[in-house]
Design a protein around this motif. Structure first.
Motif, PDB file in Angstrom:
ATOM      1  N   SER A   7      68.744  22.467  15.855  1.00 43.04           N
ATOM      2  CA  SER A   7      68.128  22.580  14.630  1.00 43.04           C
ATOM      3  C   SER A   7      66.516  23.274  14.720  1.00 43.04           C
ATOM      4  O   SER A   7      66.383  23.599  13.735  1.00 43.04           O
ATOM      5  CB  SER A   7      67.947  20.998  14.221  1.00 43.04           C
ATOM      6  N   ASP A   8      65.946  22.950  15.713  1.00 43.99           N
ATOM      7  CA  ASP A   8      64.792  23.690  15.856  1.00 43.99           C
ATOM      8  C   ASP A   8      64.804  25.254  16.398  1.00 43.99           C
ATOM      9  O   ASP A   8      64.000  26.114  16.505  1.00 43.99           O
ATOM     10  CB  ASP A   8      63.656  23.136  16.912  1.00 43.99           C
ATOM     11  N   GLN A   9      66.261  25.748  16.464  1.00 37.54           N
ATOM     12  CA  GLN A   9      66.641  27.254  16.734  1.00 37.54           C
ATOM     13  C   GLN A   9      65.855  27.551  17.885  1.00 37.54           C
ATOM     14  O   GLN A   9      65.517  28.715  17.990  1.00 37.54           O
ATOM     15  CB  GLN A   9      66.220  27.951  15.509  1.00 37.54           C
ATOM     16  N   ASP A  10      65.381  26.842  18.913  1.00 37.30           N
ATOM     17  CA  ASP A  10      64.942  27.056  20.301  1.00 37.30           C
ATOM     18  C   ASP A  10      65.985  27.021  21.404  1.00 37.30           C
ATOM     19  O   ASP A  10      65.615  27.933  22.427  1.00 37.30           O
ATOM     20  CB  ASP A  10      63.933  26.253  20.701  1.00 37.30           C
ATOM     21  N   LEU A  11      67.385  26.355  21.298  1.00 35.31           N
ATOM     22  CA  LEU A  11      68.179  26.640  22.288  1.00 35.31           C
ATOM     23  C   LEU A  11      69.533  27.094  21.731  1.00 35.31           C
ATOM     24  O   LEU A  11      69.917  26.771  20.586  1.00 35.31           O
ATOM     25  CB  LEU A  11      68.321  25.181  23.013  1.00 35.31           C
ATOM     26  N   ILE A  12      70.168  27.888  22.413  1.00 39.45           N
ATOM     27  CA  ILE A  12      71.720  28.067  22.286  1.00 39.45           C
ATOM     28  C   ILE A  12      72.520  27.616  23.165  1.00 39.45           C
ATOM     29  O   ILE A  12      72.350  27.615  24.761  1.00 39.45           O
ATOM     30  CB  ILE A  12      72.065  29.664  22.125  1.00 39.45           C
ATOM     31  N   ILE A  13      73.729  26.842  22.773  1.00 42.55           N
ATOM     32  CA  ILE A  13      74.468  26.261  23.882  1.00 42.55           C
ATOM     33  C   ILE A  13      75.990  26.814  23.789  1.00 42.55           C
ATOM     34  O   ILE A  13      76.397  26.706  22.492  1.00 42.55           O
ATOM     35  CB  ILE A  13      74.557  24.640  23.717  1.00 42.55           C
ATOM     36  N   SER A  14      76.503  27.456  24.813  1.00 38.91           N
ATOM     37  CA  SER A  14      77.792  28.026  24.493  1.00 38.91           C
ATOM     38  C   SER A  14      78.886  27.963  25.556  1.00 38.91           C
ATOM     39  O   SER A  14      78.500  27.455  26.486  1.00 38.91           O
ATOM     40  CB  SER A  14      77.677  29.547  24.334  1.00 38.91           C
ATOM     41  N   TYR A  15      80.006  28.001  25.354  1.00 42.96           N
ATOM     42  CA  TYR A  15      81.149  28.103  26.204  1.00 42.96           C
ATOM     43  C   TYR A  15      80.985  29.471  26.870  1.00 42.96           C
ATOM     44  O   TYR A  15      81.359  30.415  26.265  1.00 42.96           O
ATOM     45  CB  TYR A  15      82.234  27.934  25.656  1.00 42.96           C
ATOM     46  N   CYS A  16      80.996  29.734  28.226  1.00 46.05           N
ATOM     47  CA  CYS A  16      80.735  30.746  28.827  1.00 46.05           C
ATOM     48  C   CYS A  16      81.506  31.107  30.225  1.00 46.05           C
ATOM     49  O   CYS A  16      82.462  30.144  30.489  1.00 46.05           O
ATOM     50  CB  CYS A  16      79.343  31.187  29.395  1.00 46.05           C
ATOM     51  N   LYS A  17      81.600  32.290  30.421  1.00 47.85           N
ATOM     52  CA  LYS A  17      82.372  32.651  31.683  1.00 47.85           C
ATOM     53  C   LYS A  17      81.891  32.124  33.098  1.00 47.85           C
ATOM     54  O   LYS A  17      80.567  32.071  32.921  1.00 47.85           O
ATOM     55  CB  LYS A  17      82.600  34.088  32.092  1.00 47.85           C
ATOM     56  N   SER A  18      82.429  31.321  34.065  1.00 43.15           N
ATOM     57  CA  SER A  18      81.656  30.783  34.874  1.00 43.15           C
ATOM     58  C   SER A  18      81.811  31.588  36.435  1.00 43.15           C
ATOM     59  O   SER A  18      83.063  31.705  36.659  1.00 43.15           O
ATOM     60  CB  SER A  18      82.449  29.345  35.083  1.00 43.15           C
ATOM     61  N   GLU A  19      80.789  31.919  36.891  1.00 38.95           N
ATOM     62  CA  GLU A  19      80.828  32.599  38.101  1.00 38.95           C
ATOM     63  C   GLU A  19      81.329  31.586  39.320  1.00 38.95           C
ATOM     64  O   GLU A  19      81.953  32.020  40.191  1.00 38.95           O
ATOM     65  CB  GLU A  19      79.349  33.181  38.599  1.00 38.95           C
ATOM     66  N   ALA A  20      81.144  30.342  38.977  1.00 43.82           N
ATOM     67  CA  ALA A  20      81.580  29.270  40.263  1.00 43.82           C
ATOM     68  C   ALA A  20      83.239  29.169  40.400  1.00 43.82           C
ATOM     69  O   ALA A  20      83.466  28.747  41.478  1.00 43.82           O
ATOM     70  CB  ALA A  20      81.142  28.060  39.634  1.00 43.82           C
ATOM     71  N   VAL A  21      83.722  29.456  39.365  1.00 40.54           N
ATOM     72  CA  VAL A  21      85.276  29.489  39.461  1.00 40.54           C
ATOM     73  C   VAL A  21      86.066  30.852  39.006  1.00 40.54           C
ATOM     74  O   VAL A  21      86.796  30.869  38.273  1.00 40.54           O
ATOM     75  CB  VAL A  21      85.796  28.171  38.561  1.00 40.54           C
ATOM     76  N   ALA A  22      85.237  31.794  39.415  1.00 44.37           N
ATOM     77  CA  ALA A  22      85.760  33.201  39.011  1.00 44.37           C
ATOM     78  C   ALA A  22      87.122  33.633  39.203  1.00 44.37           C
ATOM     79  O   ALA A  22      87.624  34.434  38.632  1.00 44.37           O
ATOM     80  CB  ALA A  22      84.864  34.178  39.636  1.00 44.37           C
ATOM     81  N   GLU A  23      87.769  32.836  40.392  1.00 44.83           N
ATOM     82  CA  GLU A  23      88.928  33.132  40.497  1.00 44.83           C
ATOM     83  C   GLU A  23      89.871  32.655  39.579  1.00 44.83           C
ATOM     84  O   GLU A  23      91.276  32.855  39.492  1.00 44.83           O
ATOM     85  CB  GLU A  23      89.292  32.666  41.964  1.00 44.83           C
ATOM     86  N   ASP A  24      89.556  31.549  38.818  1.00 49.82           N
ATOM     87  CA  ASP A  24      90.326  31.111  38.001  1.00 49.82           C
ATOM     88  C   ASP A  24      90.031  31.462  36.487  1.00 49.82           C
ATOM     89  O   ASP A  24      88.843  31.072  36.187  1.00 49.82           O
ATOM     90  CB  ASP A  24      90.224  29.303  37.988  1.00 49.82           C
ATOM     91  N   GLY A  25      90.954  31.980  35.978  1.00 51.41           N
ATOM     92  CA  GLY A  25      90.639  32.865  34.573  1.00 51.41           C
ATOM     93  C   GLY A  25      90.640  31.611  33.442  1.00 51.41           C
ATOM     94  O   GLY A  25      90.497  32.145  32.242  1.00 51.41           O
ATOM     95  N   THR A  26      90.767  30.384  33.784  1.00 51.00           N
ATOM     96  CA  THR A  26      90.911  29.555  32.547  1.00 51.00           C
ATOM     97  C   THR A  26      89.984  28.527  32.352  1.00 51.00           C
ATOM     98  O   THR A  26      89.801  27.705  31.323  1.00 51.00           O
ATOM     99  CB  THR A  26      92.435  28.538  32.545  1.00 51.00           C
ATOM    100  N   VAL A  27      88.986  28.392  33.427  1.00 52.15           N
ATOM    101  CA  VAL A  27      87.939  27.589  33.503  1.00 52.15           C
ATOM    102  C   VAL A  27      86.838  28.037  33.312  1.00 52.15           C
ATOM    103  O   VAL A  27      86.139  29.131  33.991  1.00 52.15           O
ATOM    104  CB  VAL A  27      88.208  26.828  34.681  1.00 52.15           C
ATOM    105  N   GLY A  28      85.940  27.622  32.227  1.00 51.35           N
ATOM    106  CA  GLY A  28      84.612  28.224  31.831  1.00 51.35           C
ATOM    107  C   GLY A  28      83.573  27.280  32.291  1.00 51.35           C
ATOM    108  O   GLY A  28      83.541  26.113  33.015  1.00 51.35           O
ATOM    109  N   SER A  29      82.306  27.465  31.940  1.00 53.69           N
ATOM    110  CA  SER A  29      81.174  26.766  31.984  1.00 53.69           C
ATOM    111  C   SER A  29      80.423  26.541  30.681  1.00 53.69           C
ATOM    112  O   SER A  29      80.641  27.337  29.696  1.00 53.69           O
ATOM    113  CB  SER A  29      80.095  27.269  32.959  1.00 53.69           C
ATOM    114  N   ILE A  30      79.622  25.680  30.526  1.00 58.72           N
ATOM    115  CA  ILE A  30      78.653  25.233  29.266  1.00 58.72           C
ATOM    116  C   ILE A  30      77.552  25.648  29.529  1.00 58.72           C
ATOM    117  O   ILE A  30      76.555  24.998  30.556  1.00 58.72           O
ATOM    118  CB  ILE A  30      78.989  23.759  28.814  1.00 58.72           C
ATOM    119  N   ASN A  31      76.738  26.565  29.176  1.00 59.30           N
ATOM    120  CA  ASN A  31      75.594  26.939  29.454  1.00 59.30           C
ATOM    121  C   ASN A  31      74.354  26.953  28.258  1.00 59.30           C
ATOM    122  O   ASN A  31      74.701  27.001  26.993  1.00 59.30           O
ATOM    123  CB  ASN A  31      75.440  28.844  29.656  1.00 59.30           C
TER     124      ASN A  31
END
Length: 363
Positions: free
Chosen positions: A266-290
């Protein structure tokens, strides 16, 4: 979209207890839900198999009656309007208005979101699109080879504030026309990005090599900035055409920028998104929340499948210790996330996935 033969449950954000449910008939499909904070009610927009899923039907139910399971206390909305496709209904929370379009009658109508009273109508005379901003509406008309007619109306009473013609390059398609308060954003194919102040007529151009057509925008009204989304990347711009922020670790999961997977605080200071995850790059279906700072682009927190600090409720005899026969590991909970929401009061992130499960991330 919620299909037939199910019950839709509502959970209190304060108590986490189920407060009621709507039983959907086998004939009904809910296209969208809208919480009307003006009168603490839930609006459902549905289509029906008996109508070949072609006409939108709106209904409002006070949350208090949902708590009591008195669902018949709700009532239908906009029954006088023909919302057969390509007609639509749009709820504008910022201005407290509802915009409907009847393709059958060729008329746009504006209603008060507080009491659903009809306010005024706009005839569809070559109107191609309507953009809504705080306090105003921008009517975009069918273009001519050399210009596009534009009209700005007051959102409160529909009175015309300004009519003008924006010059165009002939034989070049329009990539987008967007409205942000008094700023008009225009981009044509292979041409410079234009920022026009409709009050002063000041025009700023940004070279096409610097600003390429994004797939989506999010306007940051508090900061007088806007976000662009292109090829999974996010950028922050000001209305002088300057790039303010590029993000260091925020590669979005979806190419086409699904805003269901993006939350701006609401303060428009942060963005939270579902992102591509480097930690599980071999798995194309699991992402991360950044989680990233909008003004600096720095990633300040991340939820990943291999984070040792994360844990799911342990199973007991094949089930979770919680009252549910459905359980997920952390990687499973981060698989194919289709919706994301952040409760700023409770500091909890809610995600939903393609399996129809909702997960709560809390510390």
């Amino acid at each position: 979209m919620l299909s037939s033969d199910l019950s839709l449950y509502f959970v209190s954000a304060v108590t986490n207890k189920r407060i009621g449910f709507l039983n959907l008939s086998p004939d009904e499909v809910i296209r969208s839900l809208f919480y009307n904070k003006n009168n603490d009610s839930l609006i459902t927009v549905s289509v029906y198999a008996s109508d070949n899923f072609s006409t939108l039907k709106c209904r409002t139910t006070p949350v208090e009656y949902i708590r009591r399971n008195q669902l018949d206390a709700g009532f239908p909305l906009f029954e006088s309007e023909s919302l057969k496709w390509p007609g639509f209904v749009e709820f504008d929370d910022v201005n407290g208005k509802v915009l409907t379009y009847s393709a059958q009658d060729g008329i746009y109508k504006v209603f008060d979101l507080k009491n659903y009273y009809f306010l005024y109508s706009i005839p569809d005379e070559n109107v191609q699109e309507i953009k809504i901003s705080p306090g105003i509406m921008l009517l975009i008309y069918d273009r001519t080879p050399s210009y596009v007619p534009l009209k700005i109306l007051s959102i409160e009473d529909g009175k015309q504030l300004k009519f003008f013609k924006h010059l165009l390059h002939r034989n070049k398609k329009i990539d987008f026309i967007e409205q942000f308060n008094e700023k008009l954003l225009v981009k044509q194919e292979d041409e410079n990005f234009q920022i026009l102040d409709v009050r002063s007529s000041e025009l700023i151009e940004v070279n096409v090599s610097k600003f390429m057509t994004p797939s989506a925008f999010i306007f940051l009204y508090e900061n007088n900035l806007f976000l662009t989304f292109r090829n999974r990347t996010v950028a922050v711009w000001n209305f002088r055409g300057d790039l303010v922020t590029s993000f260091e670790d925020h590669l979005l999961w979806h190419h086409d920028c699904s805003t269901n997977n993006i939350y701006i605080t609401s303060d428009q200071d942060l963005i939270i998104s579902y992102c591509k995850s480097e930690a599980v790059a071999e798995d194309g279906t699991v992402g991360s929340i950044n989680m990233s700072e909008i003004m600096t682009g720095k990633c300040i927190a991340k939820i990943t499948a291999n984070d040792p600090a994360l844990s799911a409720p342990p199973r007991r005899n094949g089930r979770s210790k919680r009252r549910s026969s459905v359980w997920s590991t952390v990687p499973e909970a981060l698989e194919d996330v289709t919706a994301l929401f952040y409760d700023e009061d409770r500091n909890e992130i809610y995600t939903g996935n393609s399996h129809g499960l909702v997960h709560v991330w809390s510390n």
